[in-house]
Scaffold this motif. Structure first.
Motif, PDB file in Angstrom:
ATOM      1  N   ILE A 184      29.426-124.530 -60.463  1.00  0.00           N
ATOM      2  CA  ILE A 184      29.998-124.692 -59.116  1.00  0.00           C
ATOM      3  C   ILE A 184      30.307-123.317 -58.521  1.00  0.00           C
ATOM      4  CG2 ILE A 184      32.069-125.486 -57.881  1.00  0.00           C
ATOM      5  CD1 ILE A 184      31.938-127.991 -59.808  1.00  0.00           C
ATOM      6  N   PHE A 185      30.827-122.442 -59.360  1.00  0.00           N
ATOM      7  CA  PHE A 185      31.118-121.095 -58.856  1.00  0.00           C
ATOM      8  C   PHE A 185      29.837-120.344 -58.483  1.00  0.00           C
ATOM      9  CE2 PHE A 185      31.331-116.553 -59.636  1.00  0.00           C
ATOM     10  CZ  PHE A 185      32.169-116.202 -58.589  1.00  0.00           C
ATOM     11  N   ARG A 201      33.026-125.941 -69.976  1.00  0.00           N
ATOM     12  CA  ARG A 201      33.160-124.925 -68.927  1.00  0.00           C
ATOM     13  C   ARG A 201      31.935-124.882 -68.002  1.00  0.00           C
ATOM     14  NH1 ARG A 201      34.780-123.685 -73.650  1.00  0.00           N
ATOM     15  NH2 ARG A 201      32.770-122.835 -74.291  1.00  0.00           N
ATOM     16  N   LEU A 202      30.922-125.665 -68.356  1.00  0.00           N
ATOM     17  CA  LEU A 202      29.627-125.565 -67.682  1.00  0.00           C
ATOM     18  C   LEU A 202      29.701-125.857 -66.174  1.00  0.00           C
ATOM     19  CD1 LEU A 202      26.686-124.955 -68.313  1.00  0.00           C
ATOM     20  CD2 LEU A 202      26.354-127.358 -68.894  1.00  0.00           C
ATOM     21  N   ASN A 203      30.342-126.952 -65.806  1.00  0.00           N
ATOM     22  CA  ASN A 203      30.382-127.308 -64.389  1.00  0.00           C
ATOM     23  C   ASN A 203      31.150-126.300 -63.551  1.00  0.00           C
ATOM     24  OD1 ASN A 203      28.659-129.402 -64.247  1.00  0.00           O
ATOM     25  ND2 ASN A 203      30.210-130.991 -63.901  1.00  0.00           N
ATOM     26  N   LYS A 204      32.235-125.781 -64.100  1.00  0.00           N
ATOM     27  CA  LYS A 204      33.006-124.768 -63.365  1.00  0.00           C
ATOM     28  C   LYS A 204      32.150-123.536 -63.096  1.00  0.00           C
ATOM     29  CE  LYS A 204      37.795-125.849 -64.489  1.00  0.00           C
ATOM     30  NZ  LYS A 204      38.989-125.483 -65.242  1.00  0.00           N
ATOM     31  N   TYR A 227      28.125-108.840 -56.357  1.00  0.00           N
ATOM     32  CA  TYR A 227      27.726-108.836 -57.769  1.00  0.00           C
ATOM     33  C   TYR A 227      28.931-108.526 -58.673  1.00  0.00           C
ATOM     34  CZ  TYR A 227      25.198-107.581 -62.037  1.00  0.00           C
ATOM     35  OH  TYR A 227      24.750-107.522 -63.336  1.00  0.00           O
ATOM     36  N   ILE A 228      29.733-107.592 -58.269  1.00  0.00           N
ATOM     37  CA  ILE A 228      30.943-107.253 -59.040  1.00  0.00           C
ATOM     38  C   ILE A 228      31.894-108.449 -59.063  1.00  0.00           C
ATOM     39  CG2 ILE A 228      33.028-105.810 -59.002  1.00  0.00           C
ATOM     40  CD1 ILE A 228      31.133-103.527 -57.930  1.00  0.00           C
ATOM     41  N   LYS A 229      32.057-109.091 -57.913  1.00  0.00           N
ATOM     42  CA  LYS A 229      32.944-110.256 -57.815  1.00  0.00           C
ATOM     43  C   LYS A 229      32.435-111.407 -58.696  1.00  0.00           C
ATOM     44  CE  LYS A 229      34.754-113.492 -54.356  1.00  0.00           C
ATOM     45  NZ  LYS A 229      36.102-113.651 -54.894  1.00  0.00           N
ATOM     46  N   VAL A 230      31.127-111.663 -58.640  1.00  0.00           N
ATOM     47  CA  VAL A 230      30.539-112.751 -59.426  1.00  0.00           C
ATOM     48  C   VAL A 230      30.755-112.510 -60.922  1.00  0.00           C
ATOM     49  CG1 VAL A 230      28.313-113.745 -60.172  1.00  0.00           C
ATOM     50  CG2 VAL A 230      28.839-113.521 -57.730  1.00  0.00           C
ATOM     51  N   ARG A 231      30.482-111.295 -61.371  1.00  0.00           N
ATOM     52  CA  ARG A 231      30.670-111.006 -62.801  1.00  0.00           C
ATOM     53  C   ARG A 231      32.127-111.155 -63.211  1.00  0.00           C
ATOM     54  NH1 ARG A 231      28.721-105.593 -64.669  1.00  0.00           N
ATOM     55  NH2 ARG A 231      29.123-104.965 -62.524  1.00  0.00           N
ATOM     56  N   SER A 232      33.012-110.663 -62.381  1.00  0.00           N
ATOM     57  CA  SER A 232      34.440-110.727 -62.681  1.00  0.00           C
ATOM     58  C   SER A 232      34.913-112.184 -62.788  1.00  0.00           C
ATOM     59  CB  SER A 232      35.193-109.974 -61.583  1.00  0.00           C
ATOM     60  OG  SER A 232      36.540-110.310 -61.603  1.00  0.00           O
ATOM     61  N   GLU A 233      34.452-113.006 -61.836  1.00  0.00           N
ATOM     62  CA  GLU A 233      34.888-114.413 -61.823  1.00  0.00           C
ATOM     63  C   GLU A 233      34.281-115.194 -62.996  1.00  0.00           C
ATOM     64  OE1 GLU A 233      37.055-117.626 -60.248  1.00  0.00           O
ATOM     65  OE2 GLU A 233      37.081-115.522 -59.610  1.00  0.00           O
ATOM     66  N   LYS A 259      26.979-121.388 -57.713  1.00  0.00           N
ATOM     67  CA  LYS A 259      26.281-122.007 -56.581  1.00  0.00           C
ATOM     68  C   LYS A 259      26.780-121.488 -55.224  1.00  0.00           C
ATOM     69  CE  LYS A 259      24.865-126.624 -55.276  1.00  0.00           C
ATOM     70  NZ  LYS A 259      25.118-128.071 -55.426  1.00  0.00           N
ATOM     71  N   GLN A 260      27.971-120.954 -55.206  1.00  0.00           N
ATOM     72  CA  GLN A 260      28.494-120.369 -53.963  1.00  0.00           C
ATOM     73  C   GLN A 260      27.756-119.083 -53.585  1.00  0.00           C
ATOM     74  OE1 GLN A 260      32.914-120.123 -53.707  1.00  0.00           O
ATOM     75  NE2 GLN A 260      32.844-121.091 -55.706  1.00  0.00           N
ATOM     76  N   TYR A 261      27.171-118.433 -54.576  1.00  0.00           N
ATOM     77  CA  TYR A 261      26.571-117.118 -54.335  1.00  0.00           C
ATOM     78  C   TYR A 261      25.064-117.085 -54.563  1.00  0.00           C
ATOM     79  CZ  TYR A 261      31.249-115.193 -54.118  1.00  0.00           C
ATOM     80  OH  TYR A 261      32.535-114.925 -53.743  1.00  0.00           O
ATOM     81  N   LEU A 262      24.574-117.978 -55.435  1.00  0.00           N
ATOM     82  CA  LEU A 262      23.172-117.904 -55.864  1.00  0.00           C
ATOM     83  C   LEU A 262      22.513-119.276 -55.766  1.00  0.00           C
ATOM     84  CD1 LEU A 262      23.887-115.729 -59.042  1.00  0.00           C
ATOM     85  CD2 LEU A 262      22.738-114.908 -56.973  1.00  0.00           C
ATOM     86  N   ASN A 263      21.196-119.298 -55.921  1.00  0.00           N
ATOM     87  CA  ASN A 263      20.445-120.558 -55.894  1.00  0.00           C
ATOM     88  C   ASN A 263      20.170-121.023 -57.316  1.00  0.00           C
ATOM     89  OD1 ASN A 263      20.031-120.331 -52.990  1.00  0.00           O
ATOM     90  ND2 ASN A 263      18.675-118.627 -53.541  1.00  0.00           N
ATOM     91  N   TRP A 264      20.404-122.297 -57.542  1.00  0.00           N
ATOM     92  CA  TRP A 264      20.154-122.873 -58.863  1.00  0.00           C
ATOM     93  C   TRP A 264      18.662-123.204 -58.971  1.00  0.00           C
ATOM     94  CZ3 TRP A 264      22.913-127.876 -61.007  1.00  0.00           C
ATOM     95  CH2 TRP A 264      22.862-127.844 -62.406  1.00  0.00           C
ATOM     96  N   VAL A 265      17.965-122.522 -59.864  1.00  0.00           N
ATOM     97  CA  VAL A 265      16.507-122.652 -59.911  1.00  0.00           C
ATOM     98  C   VAL A 265      15.980-123.331 -61.175  1.00  0.00           C
ATOM     99  CG1 VAL A 265      15.984-120.781 -58.304  1.00  0.00           C
ATOM    100  CG2 VAL A 265      16.318-120.252 -60.732  1.00  0.00           C
ATOM    101  N   GLN A 266      16.793-123.351 -62.207  1.00  0.00           N
ATOM    102  CA  GLN A 266      16.407-124.040 -63.445  1.00  0.00           C
ATOM    103  C   GLN A 266      17.697-124.395 -64.166  1.00  0.00           C
ATOM    104  OE1 GLN A 266      14.546-122.545 -67.378  1.00  0.00           O
ATOM    105  NE2 GLN A 266      12.822-122.506 -65.970  1.00  0.00           N
ATOM    106  N   ASN A 267      17.613-125.287 -65.121  1.00  0.00           N
ATOM    107  CA  ASN A 267      18.807-125.801 -65.813  1.00  0.00           C
ATOM    108  C   ASN A 267      19.862-124.729 -66.086  1.00  0.00           C
ATOM    109  OD1 ASN A 267      20.334-127.837 -67.094  1.00  0.00           O
ATOM    110  ND2 ASN A 267      19.593-127.139 -69.092  1.00  0.00           N
TER     111      ASN A 267
END
Lengths: 87, 87
Positions: free
Chosen positions: B19-20, B13-16, B42-48, B22-30
Motif C-alpha cells: 500500500i505504501f 507486513r506485506l500489505n502495508k 527515493y530517500i523518503k521511500v527507503r526511509s518509510e 503503490k503511492q509512489y511506484l507502479n506495481w508490475v509483478q507480484n
C-alpha cells in the motif's frame, strides 16, 4: 551486460526455472537472480526460460544495463543465508 | 531516477509495504514495483519502507538508474491483470 531477472512462476515450474537460472546468474532474493551475461548468454537464457514457464500464467521480467556501473543499488533487511541450499 | 523495488516481506507486513509503495511506484509483478522518483522521494521511500519491514526477516532491494533510457527490459509470459486490485 548486467541482468536482473525477477519472476512470478507457478510452484510446479518454480524449481526448474531456478535450477536453470542458477547456472547463469546469482540467486539474490526469493524471486530475483542477477549477474553478468554475454549477449549470447542472455539470448540463450531468455529462450530457455520461455520453454520452462507457462506463458499463460507465469511472468518473468529481465532488466538489464550495458555495464553494472550504470546500476545503483540499495538494500535493507536481511538476505536469506540459505538461499542457495533451497534448490 | 528510475527505480525498481523488489521485496521478500513476511505476510504480516506485506500489505502495508505494498500500500505504501503503490503511492509512489507502479506495481508490475507480484514482488516488484517500478517507476520514476525524485531523489527526495527515493530517500523518503527507503526511509518509510525501513520502518514498515522487520529488518531481521524481510529483505528489500532497490535498483536504480539515472534515466530510464539506460535500462533495457524484456518480459515474457502474462502480467496479472488484477494486480492493482489485490490490495
Amino acid at each position: 551486460m548486467y541482468v536482473i531477472a525477477v519472476y512470478d512462476v507457478g510452484i510446479d515450474r518454480l524449481n526448474k526455472v531456478r535450477i536453470f537460472l542458477k547456472q547463469y546468474l546469482n540467486w539474490v532474493q526469493n524471486s530475483v537472480f542477477e549477474g553478468e551475461l554475454t549477449k549470447a548468454e542472455y539470448i540463450k537464457v531468455r529462450s530457455e526460460v520461455k520453454e520452462l514457464i507457462d506463458e499463460d500464467v507465469d511472468c518473468v521480467f529481465f532488466y538489464h544495463v550495458r555495464d553494472k556501473k550504470y546500476l545503483g543499488f540499495d538494500e535493507m533487511g536481511t538476505r536469506k543465508t540459505n538461499i542457495d541450499t533451497i534448490i
